[in-house]
Design a protein around this motif. Structure first.
Motif: not given
Lengths: 387, 387
Positions: A212, A215-216, A218-220, A222-223, A226-227, A243, A246, A250, A255
């Motif tokens: 978990l 994967r979190m 990786e989510a950050l 990717k953010t 991208k941005y 984006n 935040w 995080l 987290l």
């Protein structure tokens, strides 16, 4: 996944015009405020005037400590403590980026300590209590707005060290992405690299079963990917600034770490560069990170880099493992370069002169990291590969 | 991304043997405890004995409310309030799953309310104050262990409604994945569906620029998809139970919602089924979700389903949009079926008899959801497609 105790007490007020909560939030904790800030950009942007007006309108007394350095120094901490003691300050409001916030946290801790504040940073003495701190963030990078740590430099001893205490969590942080519209492109880039480095430090980690968390992470990542470039090119793009802002909080508020046994690598190396040469932290991280990745890539770590390449960079998962891993590392370097960040130490004025001293200093508290522990010779080798 | 105020005050003690913190944590808030639990599984597993021993060893007085129903009823709330008032209870310790925790939260709220506790659930009266609640989680599903909401059923009025208040955040939650080793396969499956539904409710959402939140949602969905089947087949697999348990909390504690304008759809429909037929919540959600997805799929929503298919189910991104979307929906149904969950309402004893009444009741507070707002006729159509 290992055991953890989750506790993130900072209240975050995120978005446009959230400054409206400022007076009410301060009054929960105090009435005599030390207002801290950096080189004065908040005066140019008008945030300073807004804050002062709110304090005046609400009869909140305030004293000021401006000019806090980009790598905040123990001398500034001492100055802040003096003001706090002379005026019975009961709350510190940090308006700025991680440097101002870190300095403010350690002022808060040193306020309650009779000895030399550097003792609290070096670990010679323990932090026992901290004045409450609130923040208004103007630069997305360190995540200090939502964590319990701080990093302070000592020019005399050429040291840059971190310390932490639960009392150093800001009581509240106001995160208004529009406050970062005026951040110059090079600082936007360095901030993005800093955020990504915080994620890398815990993502490349061998704790088993922390799926978990990975994967979190990786989510950050990717953010940021991208941005970061959008914020770099379009400084007033709210979506990008929001984006990134935040993500900065995080990335380091716990987290991604809860459930993992973490031990950082690249930050420890970079702190030596900053301590010796006072370079921008995020730039140092961006230069070292790909070299570090290449250095630690081996049979025992390749699968982590494959996950990174496939899940973050969308590389084809069916290729050779080491090819995917190396491609992912190259993508990382290319990404930082695309943001205008130098890719060698030479470009930021660091030559081979002090590398050995810095490499030894980096491991003064023991080997660095647990993904693949680094000794002085590993650090030296990474420094040399980064020249 | 819209403005938000982040505040998640619950402390989580996650992992094996974290029960050791119980007495110390309770004593921060009170000394006279109402111990609440469900049908008695905690007695079979020994958790009950452990808790009682800790309370006794630490001279913490306690009273008990057992037998709380799977869809907890307002009658149990009233019973709990009576015990609390007669014995000056100052802390509620919920040992169980979401039903026990939800019931405990509303007992805590109703303790301070002189009128009929149902008023607080139906929204007739506002919750003003709540007795402190702590939880020991034994079922990963609702996320009630880390949120500020509760859902209560009223058999007389055939209603199942939600309410919330910041005081309903548990003060602490002990999350020991080994406590879920004895959860039967069908409940493990239903719990996984419940967690996924919480994520879907906020993932399928048109708020612009909430990229970070969407990637985080996908991280949690992937966690459920990887570990749900493992926990289903290997009940004592710690890694699977741990990942599912932490996902259950993060799915609904605000992390995915902050920055989005949310308004749920499927839960509102399912609550009508549970209220009328007392079926398992997660099963109802798993039956309705794919039908809901098909119903709301159109030109304005297809891109969201493409993201879902590509990022969560690893579908080829180069195909036709609607084909990808439909394949992702089919994958969702197949996933629930693979966990042994019924795929039609008929299988759980619901026929066409009350569908119209339930459809109307589902929209009693206005149309459902904001991804594609549902009127009574939409709900009816989704119910009929699920028969």
């Amino acid at each position: 996944m290992i055991n953890f105790n989750y506790n993130i007490p900072t209240r975050v007020f995120f978005g446009k015009d959230q400054i409206k909560v400022l007076a009410k939030e301060i009054k929960k904790y105090g009435s005599k405020v030390l207002l801290t800030y950096g080189g004065g950009s908040i005066k140019r942007t008008g945030i300073y005037d807004t804050v002062i007006q709110i304090l005046k309108d609400n009869n909140i007394s305030y004293w000021e400590l401006g000019g806090i350095e980009p790598n905040p120094r123990i001398t500034s901490v001492k100055e802040g403590v003096k003001i706090c003691r002379e005026n019975d300050i009961d709350f510190i409001l940090a308006v700025g980026g991680g440097s101002t916030i870190d300095c403010s946290k350690v002022i808060g801790a040193a306020f309650y300590y009779e000895g030399d504040p550097w003792d609290l940073v070096s670990g010679k003495s323990r932090i026992e209590n901290v004045l409450p701190v609130g923040t208004i963030l103007t630069l997305s990078a360190t995540g200090s707005e939502m964590d319990a740590g701080a990093v302070i430099s000592n020019l005399e001893t050429k040291e840059k060290l971190g310390c932490g205490h639960p009392g150093m969590f800001p009581k509240f942080s106001i995160l208004d992405p529009t406050y970062t519209f005026t951040v110059p492109a090079n600082q936007t880039a360095a901030g993005t690299a800093d955020i990504m480095s915080h994620i890398f430090e815990v993502y490349f980690n061998k704790t088993e079963g922390a799926y978990l968390q990975n994967r979190m992470a990786e989510a950050l990542l990717k953010t940021c990917i991208k941005y970061g470039p959008i914020a770099y090119k379009e400084p007033e793009n709210y979506e990008a600034r929001a984006n990134i802002m935040w993500a900065s909080s995080l990335a380091i508020n716990g987290l991604l770490t809860y459930g993992k046994e973490t031990n950082w690598s690249v930050h420890g190396m970079e702190h030596e560069l900053s301590a010796f040469y006072d370079i921008t932290h995020g730039v140092g991280l961006a230069i070292l990170t790909p070299s570090w990745m290449k250095h630690v890539l081996d049979d025992s770590t390749v699968n982590y880099f494959v996950d990174y390449g496939v899940n973050v960079w969308d590389l084809d998962k069916d290729g050779d493992k080491f090819e995917i891993a190396n491609a992912a590392i190259d993508k990382t370097r290319e990404f930082f370069t695309s943001l205008g960040i130098p890719s060698t130490l030479t470009e930021v004025g660091i030559n081979c002169e002090n590398l050995e001293i810095m490499a030894k200093a980096a491991v003064r508290r023991g080997s660095l990291g647990n993904f693949k522990p680094l000794k002085a010779e590993d650090v030296l080798s990474i420094f040399e590969a980064s020249l």
